[in-house]
Design an enzyme around this catalytic site. Structure first.
Site: not given
Ligand code: ARG
Length: 466
Positions: A283, A289, A296
């Site tokens: 991130s 993260k 996804e």
């Protein structure tokens, strides 16, 4: 406007003014259909060879056409070919280049043919080849799943219904469920391939042609199983593309569901598996993260493929026979859906061996949700209690365990005995995770022995493929 001003259209004879420049761009497809060049040339060589066989082209003319087309193929492959929007599509670009290269003989290539049967042939050749590529990728993914299943044939995890802990299963069993889905995907593609693998060449514009053509011959040169039967249907049919789109949507549905699980399993809350860094990204703001971007994205791309299926269905729904320009709109959705499914499969093939199971976490999670409650009920049934009564007894025991914040196996024999006199100290055998797994020892069950048997069947099945 004089005829000289109308531009070099191959169909320019009956026109008295040049095409509007916006319309020229608007109607052109060469920007995207140029990727069919290989199939267009292959189809043209087969058509010319057929014309030669039936006496419409001389041996020398055929040779010139073949050499010319081979030269064009090499130029395109080497990046030495200039595509012209003015020449509208891949077919007219190549035909014009042929005439430029070999002179008037090139103008004979289109004898007894139309772009309508030509494009239908090109797409079928393209789709056939892509189906073969997708089938290979599906097989690779199935192999990777079988390997993973074998590695984790005994690794216990919670099986879910309603995303609530249901019964223990093995990770290997879970992977073999994905194998089965892909096996159906493979079979669907193989079935679709049969209807793709027919030659529309010879249907010409829509009604056939006045030349003594040999459709079986051109079909065989292109390794089609035979010619299509009705000329009107041949030029207008895109069912085969829709079938591929539908099969692709199901592949994506499977990969998307799989992705959803990988996303859940990599979360801190589940923490069942680890995906290596190379399949994840970080991130820009939260330093901690590690996001499962690949699954996804696969999940997200499913929407795009489903959209293409709907595009193709909608494209066809109101078309009168036979060919309509609408059909030019089949290509972009078709190309994109094939590219998308291929890329998602490639991503999955790479990701599977890299999955690291966190067996301890999965075991701990299985211990939490009373996953062996059904086993306790089955234990009571085997001791003579009707199943409904057994269900009630175990429900009461679970309520106590919830209250005491314990697993069923952590309740004492006295505590369990309160609920039924049938419960003896052998009960702990069925309350263990391994006991629960091993007991489901039948075809399709989660017992490690059955998972290994399923793996063996799968390996035999896959060995027959490539
Ligand atoms: N570019 C056209 C297509 O993709 C080729 C066929 C054109 N045929 C015609 N009659 N205008 O469908």
């Amino acid at each position: 406007m004089s005829k000289d001003d109308k531009g070099a259209k191959l169909w320019g004879g009956r026109f008295s003014e040049a095409t509007d420049s916006f319309v020229e761009e608007f109607t052109a497809s060469v920007e995207f259909d140029q990727r069919l060049f290989r199939y267009d040339i292959e189809g043209s060589i087969a058509h010319a060879s057929m014309l030669n066989k039936v006496g419409v082209l001389t041996d020398d003319e055929l040779q010139q056409i073949k050499d010319g087309l081979q030269g064009i193929l090499q130029d395109i492959e080497a990046g030495n070919f200039t595509w012209s929007v003015g020449l509208e599509d891949v077919h007219m670009n190549i035909e014009a280049a042929l005439t430029q290269r070999i002179g008037d003989v090139g103008k004979k290539l289109h004898t007894g043919r139309s772009r309508n049967d030509q494009v239908a042939t090109d797409i079928r050749l393209y789709v056939r080849s892509e189906i073969d590529g997708l089938c290979k990728l599906i097989t690779d993914l199935q192999k990777a799943l079988v390997d993973l299943a074998e590695r984790e044939a005994e690794t216990v995890m919670p099986g879910f219904t309603h995303l609530q802990t249901a019964q223990p299963v093995t990770f290997g069993h879970h992977m073999m469920a994905w194998y089965e889905m892909l096996d159906r995907d493979y079979a669907r593609l193989q079935d679709c391939r049969k209807r793709v693998n027919l030659s529309p060449l010879g249907a010409a514009a829509l009604a056939g042609t006045t030349y003594p053509i040999d459709r079986e011959y051109s079909a065989s040169l292109l390794n089609f199983s035979g010619p299509t039967r009705n000329s009107l249907d041949s030029v207008s049919d895109r069912d085969f593309a829709i079938e591929l789109a539908a099969a692709s949507s199901l592949i994506m549905t499977h990969l998307s569901r799989f992705s959803e699980e990988l996303v859940l399993w990599t979360s801190a809350q589940f923490d069942f598996i680890d995906l290596p860094d190379r399949f994840c990204t970080g991130s820009s703001i939260m330093p901690q993260k590690k996001n499962p971007d690949v699954p996804e994205l696969v999940r997200g791309k499913t929407g795009r493929v489903n959209g293409h299926l709907v595009s193709l269905l909608t494209l066809m729904k109101s078309q009168p026979l036979a060919y309509n320009k609408d059909n030019q709109e089949d290509k972009e959705p078709l190309f994109d859906l094939i590219d998308t499914v291929s890329n998602c499969l490639i991503a999955y093939v790479g990701m599977m061996p890299a999955i690291q199971c966190k067996a301890e976490n999965m075991r701990a999670a299985t211990m939490k949700g009373f996953a062996t409650a059904t086993d306790l009920a089955d234990y009571l049934v085997k001791k003579g209690l009707p199943f409904r009564d057994a269900h009630e007894v175990v429900g009461n025991a679970v309520a106590l365990a919830v209250q005491e914040k314990k697993d069923l196996a952590e309740l004492s024999l006295e505590q369990l005995g309160e609920f039924s006199a049938l419960i003896g100290d052998d009960v702990y055998d069925v309350l263990t995770l391994e006991g629960s797994l091993a007991a489901r020892d039948h075809l399709g069950g989660t017992a490690p022995a059955q998972v290994r048997a399923a793996i063996a069947v799968a390996r035999t099945n896959l060995a027959d493929r490539y």
